[in-house]
Design an enzyme around this catalytic site. Structure first.
Site, PDB file in Angstrom:
ATOM      1  N   ASP A 118      78.432  50.449  -4.216  1.00  0.00           N
ATOM      2  CA  ASP A 118      78.293  49.482  -5.316  1.00  0.00           C
ATOM      3  C   ASP A 118      78.524  48.082  -4.726  1.00  0.00           C
ATOM      4  O   ASP A 118      78.801  47.946  -3.526  1.00  0.00           O
ATOM      5  CB  ASP A 118      79.333  49.771  -6.426  1.00  0.00           C
ATOM      6  CG  ASP A 118      78.868  49.309  -7.804  1.00  0.00           C
ATOM      7  OD1 ASP A 118      78.546  50.164  -8.659  1.00  0.00           O
ATOM      8  OD2 ASP A 118      78.812  48.082  -8.036  1.00  0.00           O
TER       9      ASP A 118
ATOM     10  N   ASN B 219      70.756  54.562  -8.428  1.00  0.00           N
ATOM     11  CA  ASN B 219      71.153  54.333  -9.818  1.00  0.00           C
ATOM     12  C   ASN B 219      71.533  52.886 -10.127  1.00  0.00           C
ATOM     13  O   ASN B 219      71.541  52.490 -11.287  1.00  0.00           O
ATOM     14  CB  ASN B 219      72.347  55.279 -10.091  1.00  0.00           C
ATOM     15  CG  ASN B 219      73.073  54.965 -11.351  1.00  0.00           C
ATOM     16  OD1 ASN B 219      72.573  55.248 -12.436  1.00  0.00           O
ATOM     17  ND2 ASN B 219      74.255  54.360 -11.235  1.00  0.00           N
TER      18      ASN B 219
ATOM     19  N   TYR C  57      63.436  44.022 -17.424  1.00  0.00           N
ATOM     20  CA  TYR C  57      64.029  45.358 -17.446  1.00  0.00           C
ATOM     21  C   TYR C  57      62.944  46.401 -17.685  1.00  0.00           C
ATOM     22  O   TYR C  57      62.853  47.415 -16.989  1.00  0.00           O
ATOM     23  CB  TYR C  57      65.104  45.432 -18.533  1.00  0.00           C
ATOM     24  CG  TYR C  57      65.977  46.667 -18.448  1.00  0.00           C
ATOM     25  CD1 TYR C  57      66.939  46.793 -17.459  1.00  0.00           C
ATOM     26  CD2 TYR C  57      65.832  47.709 -19.360  1.00  0.00           C
ATOM     27  CE1 TYR C  57      67.744  47.920 -17.373  1.00  0.00           C
ATOM     28  CE2 TYR C  57      66.628  48.842 -19.283  1.00  0.00           C
ATOM     29  CZ  TYR C  57      67.582  48.935 -18.290  1.00  0.00           C
ATOM     30  OH  TYR C  57      68.367  50.069 -18.212  1.00  0.00           O
TER      31      TYR C  57
ATOM     32  N   LYS D 153      61.794  49.158 -14.920  1.00  0.00           N
ATOM     33  CA  LYS D 153      62.075  50.575 -15.182  1.00  0.00           C
ATOM     34  C   LYS D 153      60.771  51.390 -15.232  1.00  0.00           C
ATOM     35  O   LYS D 153      60.760  52.559 -14.857  1.00  0.00           O
ATOM     36  CB  LYS D 153      62.907  50.728 -16.455  1.00  0.00           C
ATOM     37  CG  LYS D 153      64.341  50.176 -16.313  1.00  0.00           C
ATOM     38  CD  LYS D 153      65.113  50.870 -15.174  1.00  0.00           C
ATOM     39  CE  LYS D 153      66.569  50.440 -15.093  1.00  0.00           C
ATOM     40  NZ  LYS D 153      67.314  51.115 -14.013  1.00  0.00           N
TER      41      LYS D 153
ATOM     42  N   ILE E 212      73.339  54.698 -23.674  1.00  0.00           N
ATOM     43  CA  ILE E 212      74.504  55.411 -23.126  1.00  0.00           C
ATOM     44  C   ILE E 212      75.735  54.497 -23.130  1.00  0.00           C
ATOM     45  O   ILE E 212      75.632  53.301 -22.825  1.00  0.00           O
ATOM     46  CB  ILE E 212      74.219  55.865 -21.668  1.00  0.00           C
ATOM     47  CG1 ILE E 212      72.850  56.575 -21.560  1.00  0.00           C
ATOM     48  CG2 ILE E 212      75.342  56.784 -21.163  1.00  0.00           C
ATOM     49  CD1 ILE E 212      72.659  57.806 -22.407  1.00  0.00           C
TER      50      ILE E 212
ATOM     51  N   THR F  90      78.482  52.996 -21.484  1.00  0.00           N
ATOM     52  CA  THR F  90      78.939  52.718 -20.114  1.00  0.00           C
ATOM     53  C   THR F  90      79.385  51.256 -20.061  1.00  0.00           C
ATOM     54  O   THR F  90      79.199  50.508 -21.033  1.00  0.00           O
ATOM     55  CB  THR F  90      77.784  52.887 -19.098  1.00  0.00           C
ATOM     56  OG1 THR F  90      76.819  51.837 -19.327  1.00  0.00           O
ATOM     57  CG2 THR F  90      77.094  54.235 -19.198  1.00  0.00           C
TER      58      THR F  90
HETATM   59  N1  LIG Z   1      73.805  52.462 -20.293  1.00  0.00           N
HETATM   60  C1  LIG Z   1      72.581  52.621 -20.778  1.00  0.00           C
HETATM   61  O1  LIG Z   1      72.385  52.630 -22.004  1.00  0.00           O
HETATM   62  C2  LIG Z   1      71.422  52.822 -19.850  1.00  0.00           C
HETATM   63  C3  LIG Z   1      70.203  53.242 -20.407  1.00  0.00           C
HETATM   64  C4  LIG Z   1      69.117  53.446 -19.567  1.00  0.00           C
HETATM   65  C5  LIG Z   1      69.230  53.231 -18.205  1.00  0.00           C
HETATM   66  N2  LIG Z   1      70.429  52.819 -17.696  1.00  0.00           N
HETATM   67  C6  LIG Z   1      70.477  52.614 -16.250  1.00  0.00           C
HETATM   68  O2  LIG Z   1      71.503  53.388 -15.695  1.00  0.00           O
HETATM   69  C7  LIG Z   1      71.942  52.800 -14.466  1.00  0.00           C
HETATM   70  C8  LIG Z   1      73.446  52.764 -14.459  1.00  0.00           C
HETATM   71  O3  LIG Z   1      73.876  51.909 -15.490  1.00  0.00           O
HETATM   72  P1  LIG Z   1      75.217  52.141 -16.340  1.00  0.00           P
HETATM   73  O4  LIG Z   1      74.796  52.240 -17.745  1.00  0.00           O
HETATM   74  O5  LIG Z   1      76.040  53.208 -15.723  1.00  0.00           O
HETATM   75  O6  LIG Z   1      75.909  50.725 -16.228  1.00  0.00           O
HETATM   76  P2  LIG Z   1      76.875  50.108 -15.124  1.00  0.00           P
HETATM   77  O7  LIG Z   1      76.755  48.631 -15.304  1.00  0.00           O
HETATM   78  O8  LIG Z   1      78.197  50.739 -15.223  1.00  0.00           O
HETATM   79  O9  LIG Z   1      76.222  50.571 -13.749  1.00  0.00           O
HETATM   80  C9  LIG Z   1      75.403  49.784 -12.952  1.00  0.00           C
HETATM   81  C10 LIG Z   1      76.075  49.611 -11.617  1.00  0.00           C
HETATM   82  O10 LIG Z   1      75.193  48.960 -10.713  1.00  0.00           O
HETATM   83  C11 LIG Z   1      75.972  48.063  -9.956  1.00  0.00           C
HETATM   84  N3  LIG Z   1      75.121  47.014  -9.404  1.00  0.00           N
HETATM   85  C12 LIG Z   1      74.617  45.918 -10.034  1.00  0.00           C
HETATM   86  N4  LIG Z   1      73.914  45.177  -9.177  1.00  0.00           N
HETATM   87  C13 LIG Z   1      73.957  45.815  -7.973  1.00  0.00           C
HETATM   88  C14 LIG Z   1      73.418  45.542  -6.698  1.00  0.00           C
HETATM   89  N5  LIG Z   1      72.696  44.448  -6.472  1.00  0.00           N
HETATM   90  N6  LIG Z   1      73.651  46.429  -5.696  1.00  0.00           N
HETATM   91  C15 LIG Z   1      74.397  47.537  -5.920  1.00  0.00           C
HETATM   92  N7  LIG Z   1      74.949  47.836  -7.102  1.00  0.00           N
HETATM   93  C16 LIG Z   1      74.727  46.985  -8.121  1.00  0.00           C
HETATM   94  C17 LIG Z   1      77.004  47.525 -10.918  1.00  0.00           C
HETATM   95  O11 LIG Z   1      78.125  46.954 -10.257  1.00  0.00           O
HETATM   96  C18 LIG Z   1      77.342  48.759 -11.708  1.00  0.00           C
HETATM   97  O12 LIG Z   1      78.412  49.479 -11.153  1.00  0.00           O
HETATM   98  C19 LIG Z   1      71.266  51.432 -14.386  1.00  0.00           C
HETATM   99  O13 LIG Z   1      70.153  51.505 -13.517  1.00  0.00           O
HETATM  100  C20 LIG Z   1      70.800  51.199 -15.820  1.00  0.00           C
HETATM  101  O14 LIG Z   1      69.679  50.350 -15.883  1.00  0.00           O
HETATM  102  C21 LIG Z   1      71.519  52.618 -18.481  1.00  0.00           C
END
Ligand SMILES: NC(=O)c1ccc[n+]([C@@H]2O[C@H](COP(=O)([O-])OP(=O)(O)OC[C@H]3O[C@@H](n4cnc5c(N)ncnc54)[C@H](O)[C@@H]3O)[C@@H](O)[C@H]2O)c1
Length: 250
Positions: free
Chosen positions: A38, A91, A155, A159, A188, A190
């Site tokens: 991360d 991810n 976004y 995606k 989700i 998070t």
């Molecule tokens: N939470 C939702 O509703 C949801 C829905 C669809 C997709 N997603 C996708 O799921 C994935 C995880 O998201 P999440 O919901 O767990 O949120 P999250 O913000 O907890 O996780 C994303 C992580 O990516 C890290 N990150 C950001 N920029 C970065 C970089 N340049 N290099 C490395 N790491 C980096 C962040 O520090 C964070 O820990 C993401 O790709 C997000 O787009 C989330």
């Protein structure tokens, strides 16, 4: 669910919390050694500590996925630390909620992290997996990779792009023993959505967006990622697996 990943090695980006942490913990609980990555060092090291406390094996490597050199070093670390790479969950991602994505800098950042980051990861991971003749990659897309979202062009476009990259990789490496799939989470709970769910009224709105009447949990996405990596999914490749409580069923 224990998939019997003993002796296997997994890499997870964006694993300082949320979906990435849940997947890292899941890989470890199934016996894999995990490279947790991360840009949030504190959260990433916490994930490693949680894995260690549960009796698993993990190391932390900081990596900005938008930097091709750092991604190369990340994959090299998996090999130098554990000798191989069997599973990768690409991810890491950002959601520019609330900002104007027609602003050049906001758009460029979404492309760099959400799309280029996945490409950099896939090519380095595949390089190792090709030598092994085996591997499984799962990229995190979104339901916004399948349907439009009027608020977020960057976004939504990135995606959708992740699903395109996934299908490309699946075809490119199908005969080489590497499967490439995507997971498409719905809404989700998070750290990404925490600024919204902190407001009870907004939480109710978000719960209501899903036919099941609730937001999903990170572990429900991790379960899909682990299955896609497992031999249970041995004939599944190029698939965007939707885990959204029915949000895109309408
Ligand atoms: N939470 C939702 O509703 C949801 C829905 C669809 C997709 N997603 C996708 O799921 C994935 C995880 O998201 P999440 O919901 O767990 O949120 P999250 O913000 O907890 O996780 C994303 C992580 O990516 C890290 N990150 C950001 N920029 C970065 C970089 N340049 N290099 C490395 N790491 C980096 C962040 O520090 C964070 O820990 C993401 O790709 C997000 O787009 C989330």
């Amino acid at each position: 669910m224990n998939y019997g990943f003993d002796g296997k090695v997994a890499l997870v980006t964006g694993a300082s919390g949320g979906i990435g942490r849940a997947t890292a913990l899941g890989f470890a609980a199934s016996g894999a050694a995990v490279v947790v990555s991360d840009v949030n060092d504190t959260g990433g090291k916490e994930t490693v500590a949680l894995i260690a406390a549960a009796g698993g094996k993990a190391v932390y490597q900081r990596c900005n996925v938008a930097d091709a050199g750092e991604v190369k070093a990340l994959v090299a670390r998996a090999v130098s630390e554990f000798g191989r790479l069997d599973f990768a969950h690409n991810n890491a991602g950002i959601n520019n909620m609330g900002s104007d994505e027609y602003d050049d800098a906001v758009w460029d950042r979404a492309i760099a992290i959400n799309l280029s980051g996945v490409m950099y990861c896939m090519r380095e991971e595949a390089d190792v997996m090709l030598k092994q003749g085996r591997g499984a990659i799962v990229n995190t897309s979104s339901i916004n990779g399948l349907v439009g979202n009027p608020a977020q062009p960057g976004y939504t476009a990135t995606k959708h792009g992740v699903i395109g990259l996934t299908r490309h990789g699946a075809l490119r490496w199908a005969k080489a023993g590497i499967r490439v799939n995507a997971v498409c989470p719905g809404v989700i709970e998070t750290p990404m959505t925490a600024p919204l769910t902190a407001n009870p009224e907004m939480k109710e709105v978000l719960d209501g967006l899903t036919p099941m009447g609730r937001m999903g949990q990170a572990e429900e996405i991790a379960a899909a990622v682990l299955w896609l990596c497992s031999d249970q999914a041995s004939f599944v490749t190029g698939h965007p697996l939707v885990v959204d409580g029915g949000a895109t069923a309408t």
